[in-house]
Design a protein around this motif. Structure first.
Motif, PDB file in Angstrom:
ATOM      1  N   SER A  94       1.089  -0.758  -0.019  1.00 40.80           N
ATOM      2  CA  SER A  94       0.038   0.139  -0.012  1.00 40.80           C
ATOM      3  C   SER A  94       0.849   0.863  -0.138  1.00 40.80           C
ATOM      4  CB  SER A  94      -0.448  -0.196   0.859  1.00 40.80           C
ATOM      5  OG  SER A  94       0.106   0.382   2.196  1.00 40.80           O
ATOM      6  N   GLN A  95       0.088   1.963   0.119  1.00 39.60           N
ATOM      7  CA  GLN A  95       1.152   3.680  -0.175  1.00 39.60           C
ATOM      8  C   GLN A  95       1.012   4.143   0.780  1.00 39.60           C
ATOM      9  OE1 GLN A  95       1.854   5.720  -2.624  1.00 39.60           O
ATOM     10  NE2 GLN A  95       2.917   7.034  -1.564  1.00 39.60           N
ATOM     11  N   LYS A  96       0.671   3.798   1.743  1.00 35.81           N
ATOM     12  CA  LYS A  96       1.300   4.200   3.705  1.00 35.81           C
ATOM     13  C   LYS A  96       2.516   2.994   4.065  1.00 35.81           C
ATOM     14  CE  LYS A  96      -0.712   3.590   8.569  1.00 35.81           C
ATOM     15  NZ  LYS A  96      -1.904   3.235   9.017  1.00 35.81           N
ATOM     16  N   ASN A  97       2.543   1.835   3.131  1.00 36.54           N
ATOM     17  CA  ASN A  97       3.088   1.055   3.524  1.00 36.54           C
ATOM     18  C   ASN A  97       5.109   1.665   2.510  1.00 36.54           C
ATOM     19  OD1 ASN A  97       2.096  -0.882   5.435  1.00 36.54           O
ATOM     20  ND2 ASN A  97       1.085  -2.389   3.862  1.00 36.54           N
ATOM     21  N   ALA A  98       4.500   1.766   1.366  1.00 38.39           N
ATOM     22  CA  ALA A  98       5.189   1.921   0.548  1.00 38.39           C
ATOM     23  C   ALA A  98       6.509   3.566   1.213  1.00 38.39           C
ATOM     24  CB  ALA A  98       5.315   3.078  -0.374  1.00 38.39           C
ATOM     25  N   THR A 108      11.289  -4.997  -2.491  1.00 40.87           N
ATOM     26  CA  THR A 108      10.358  -3.955  -2.011  1.00 40.87           C
ATOM     27  C   THR A 108      10.052  -3.600  -3.039  1.00 40.87           C
ATOM     28  OG1 THR A 108      12.324  -3.685  -0.492  1.00 40.87           O
ATOM     29  CG2 THR A 108      10.382  -1.741  -0.762  1.00 40.87           C
ATOM     30  N   VAL A 109      10.667  -2.922  -4.191  1.00 41.76           N
ATOM     31  CA  VAL A 109      10.723  -2.787  -5.919  1.00 41.76           C
ATOM     32  C   VAL A 109       9.034  -3.218  -6.314  1.00 41.76           C
ATOM     33  CG1 VAL A 109      10.826  -1.710  -7.879  1.00 41.76           C
ATOM     34  CG2 VAL A 109      12.366  -0.663  -6.073  1.00 41.76           C
ATOM     35  N   ALA A 110       9.429  -5.666  -6.201  1.00 41.75           N
ATOM     36  CA  ALA A 110       8.622  -6.429  -7.106  1.00 41.75           C
ATOM     37  C   ALA A 110       7.419  -6.301  -6.074  1.00 41.75           C
ATOM     38  CB  ALA A 110       9.529  -7.489  -7.075  1.00 41.75           C
ATOM     39  N   ALA A 111       7.294  -5.856  -5.080  1.00 42.80           N
ATOM     40  CA  ALA A 111       6.419  -6.382  -4.356  1.00 42.80           C
ATOM     41  C   ALA A 111       5.227  -5.172  -4.529  1.00 42.80           C
ATOM     42  CB  ALA A 111       6.497  -6.048  -2.718  1.00 42.80           C
ATOM     43  N   GLU A 112       5.462  -4.122  -4.538  1.00 43.64           N
ATOM     44  CA  GLU A 112       4.743  -2.395  -4.851  1.00 43.64           C
ATOM     45  C   GLU A 112       4.646  -2.493  -6.521  1.00 43.64           C
ATOM     46  OE1 GLU A 112       3.282   1.905  -4.547  1.00 43.64           O
ATOM     47  OE2 GLU A 112       3.967  -0.540  -3.273  1.00 43.64           O
ATOM     48  N   ALA A 113       5.593  -3.045  -7.430  1.00 41.69           N
ATOM     49  CA  ALA A 113       5.302  -2.819  -8.889  1.00 41.69           C
ATOM     50  C   ALA A 113       3.957  -4.002  -9.471  1.00 41.69           C
ATOM     51  CB  ALA A 113       5.980  -3.001  -9.756  1.00 41.69           C
ATOM     52  N   ARG A 173       9.485  -0.904 -17.677  1.00 41.27           N
ATOM     53  CA  ARG A 173      10.217  -0.290 -17.408  1.00 41.27           C
ATOM     54  C   ARG A 173      10.651   1.072 -17.069  1.00 41.27           C
ATOM     55  NH1 ARG A 173      14.148  -0.009 -22.793  1.00 41.27           N
ATOM     56  NH2 ARG A 173      12.506  -1.064 -23.994  1.00 41.27           N
ATOM     57  N   LYS A 174       9.435   2.065 -17.505  1.00 37.96           N
ATOM     58  CA  LYS A 174       9.930   3.219 -16.958  1.00 37.96           C
ATOM     59  C   LYS A 174       8.533   3.055 -16.052  1.00 37.96           C
ATOM     60  CE  LYS A 174       9.669   5.592 -21.821  1.00 37.96           C
ATOM     61  NZ  LYS A 174       8.900   6.060 -22.112  1.00 37.96           N
ATOM     62  N   ARG A 175       7.656   1.992 -15.694  1.00 39.75           N
ATOM     63  CA  ARG A 175       6.686   2.119 -14.661  1.00 39.75           C
ATOM     64  C   ARG A 175       7.567   1.614 -13.531  1.00 39.75           C
ATOM     65  NH1 ARG A 175       2.953  -1.262 -11.670  1.00 39.75           N
ATOM     66  NH2 ARG A 175       3.482  -3.277 -13.433  1.00 39.75           N
ATOM     67  N   ILE A 176       8.614   0.692 -13.430  1.00 38.16           N
ATOM     68  CA  ILE A 176       9.706   0.073 -12.367  1.00 38.16           C
ATOM     69  C   ILE A 176      10.220   1.607 -12.403  1.00 38.16           C
ATOM     70  CG2 ILE A 176      10.395  -1.504 -11.747  1.00 38.16           C
ATOM     71  CD1 ILE A 176       9.759  -3.216 -13.341  1.00 38.16           C
ATOM     72  N   SER A 177      10.905   1.818 -13.025  1.00 37.16           N
ATOM     73  CA  SER A 177      11.761   2.907 -12.731  1.00 37.16           C
ATOM     74  C   SER A 177      11.326   3.946 -11.702  1.00 37.16           C
ATOM     75  CB  SER A 177      12.504   3.869 -14.092  1.00 37.16           C
ATOM     76  OG  SER A 177      13.267   4.506 -13.573  1.00 37.16           O
ATOM     77  N   ALA A 178      10.070   4.035 -11.933  1.00 39.01           N
ATOM     78  CA  ALA A 178       9.554   5.749 -11.220  1.00 39.01           C
ATOM     79  C   ALA A 178       9.101   5.088  -9.741  1.00 39.01           C
ATOM     80  CB  ALA A 178       8.141   5.616 -11.988  1.00 39.01           C
ATOM     81  N   ILE A 179       8.638   3.432  -9.830  1.00 39.43           N
ATOM     82  CA  ILE A 179       8.222   3.184  -8.681  1.00 39.43           C
ATOM     83  C   ILE A 179       9.581   2.655  -7.395  1.00 39.43           C
ATOM     84  CG2 ILE A 179       7.715   0.380  -7.989  1.00 39.43           C
ATOM     85  CD1 ILE A 179       5.819   0.540  -9.684  1.00 39.43           C
ATOM     86  N   ALA A 180      10.787   2.260  -8.004  1.00 39.05           N
ATOM     87  CA  ALA A 180      12.288   2.544  -7.305  1.00 39.05           C
ATOM     88  C   ALA A 180      12.457   3.889  -6.932  1.00 39.05           C
ATOM     89  CB  ALA A 180      12.971   1.770  -8.333  1.00 39.05           C
TER      90      ALA A 180
END
Length: 349
Positions: free
Chosen positions: A2-6, A24-29, A51-58
């Motif tokens: 969740s956003q809270k956990n992130a 951590t990134v994989a779980a969020e994505a 790739r862009k979405r995962i990069s933004a999450i990272a």
């Protein structure tokens, strides 16, 4: 996640309690860890949108690759070691050259480690240390010598490298160089057009390959145009500025003083313009100066002088490409770049 956990993860990372990982990134994505790893490495097998979405999450999570873990897994450091001489003929050499390399390496995951290359020390020891201790995946060095021990050593150990400048070895190796012979021919030809008869050039030390190229080109051009050429033997480009200025002043104490100057870099151009001003000689009237231009700083020389361009930022980008291709196993014959002077002549403005 969740956003809270992130948010909690980011706060924990900032406090040093929980560093975001690939998991951590994989779980969020909502993807596999291997997908994250490939996406962050810009693997074309992963869709660009992913790739862009995962990069933004990272970025949002504050994920930073664990280089130690990467090194254990791949055997690579993702580091380029750049050896630079702190004293250079260009005031802007490091910023322009390094800026180009950063541009060329952008998005590859490689970082640059800068080491001072003192010309008076054992220049090979630094190279040995980098290779023996696996401190980098590849090496870049400047001020290349005709029979450079560093190039010989790296060739013998098949360690990736690229030189700024060429060697005289029969065995080919990657390099990026500027055609200094063409530069000095162009500069002398321009001074001849302006009616000058006696040209003076403060040269690099003869042990450097680009010094040999400059000397050959200058002597040949002087012969072709039937003019006098003076290359001071008391000083070179690495001499103290005051010593260079004193030597140039001495040339004007006797008859047949030079009436044209070719300056190989920004430093020698500044010294030449200062000594001419001190002696009351007017550039463009009593003498003419043609200098190599490597950055916008030359635009602010006063008086304004004619220049020939060497694009150091383009050199840095070419260095990065050659290095990456060498690491990828490209043929050496495809890894030799000779950049040409940029003309026609321009007025620094």
């Amino acid at each position: 996640m969740s956003q809270k956990n992130a948010g909690t993860t980011m706060e924990g990372a900032a406090e040093g309690h929980a560093r975001p990982t690939l998991r951590t990134v994989a779980a969020e994505a909502g993807v596999a860890v291997t997908t994250v790893s490939r996406a962050l490495a810009d693997d074309p097998r992963i869709a660009e949108t992913t790739r862009k979405r995962i990069s933004a999450i990272a970025d949002k999570l504050g994920y930073v690759p664990n280089r130690a873990a990467q090194r254990l897994r791949t055997g690579r450091t993702k580091v380029i070691s750049l050896l630079i001489n702190p004293r250079h003929e260009f005031l802007s050499f490091t910023s322009e050259f390094l800026g180009g390399m950063y541009e060329g390496l952008s998005g590859t995951g490689y970082s640059i480690n800068i080491t001072a290359d003192s010309l008076g020390d054992d220049r090979l020891e630094t190279i040995r240390n980098i290779r023996r201790h696996s401190l980098a995946d590849a090496i870049v060095f400047t001020r290349t010598e005709c029979f450079d021990d560093r190039a010989r050593y790296l060739l013998e150990h098949d360690f990736p490298f690229v030189t700024h400048g060429r060697t005289d070895f029969m065995t080919p190796h990657p390099f990026v160089d500027f055609d200094n012979e063409a530069f000095v021919r162009m500069a002398i030809a321009r001074l001849v057009e302006k009616g000058r008869k006696h040209i003076c050039i403060v040269m690099p030390n003869e042990k450097y390959t680009f010094g040999q190229h400059l000397r050959f080109g200058a002597r040949q051009a002087a012969t072709d145009h039937g003019m006098k050429l003076t290359i001071p033997t008391e000083v070179d480009l690495d001499s103290e500025p005051d010593d260079i200025a004193a030597t140039l002043r001495m040339l004007h104490t006797g008859p047949d003083a030079p009436d044209g100057y070719v300056c190989v870099g920004e430093v020698s151009a500044l010294i030449t313009l200062a000594f001419l001003n001190d002696m009351g000689l007017a550039e463009g009237q009593d003498v003419d100066v043609v200098a190599k231009r490597a950055s916008p700083i030359s635009n602010h020389f006063r008086p304004r002088i004619e220049t020939i361009d060497e694009d150091l930022r383009a050199t840095g980008r070419a260095m990065a490409k050659v290095l990456l291709d060498r690491i990828s196993g490209a043929p050496v014959e495809d890894l030799q770049v000779l950049l040409q002077p940029e003309g026609p002549f321009s007025i620094s403005r």
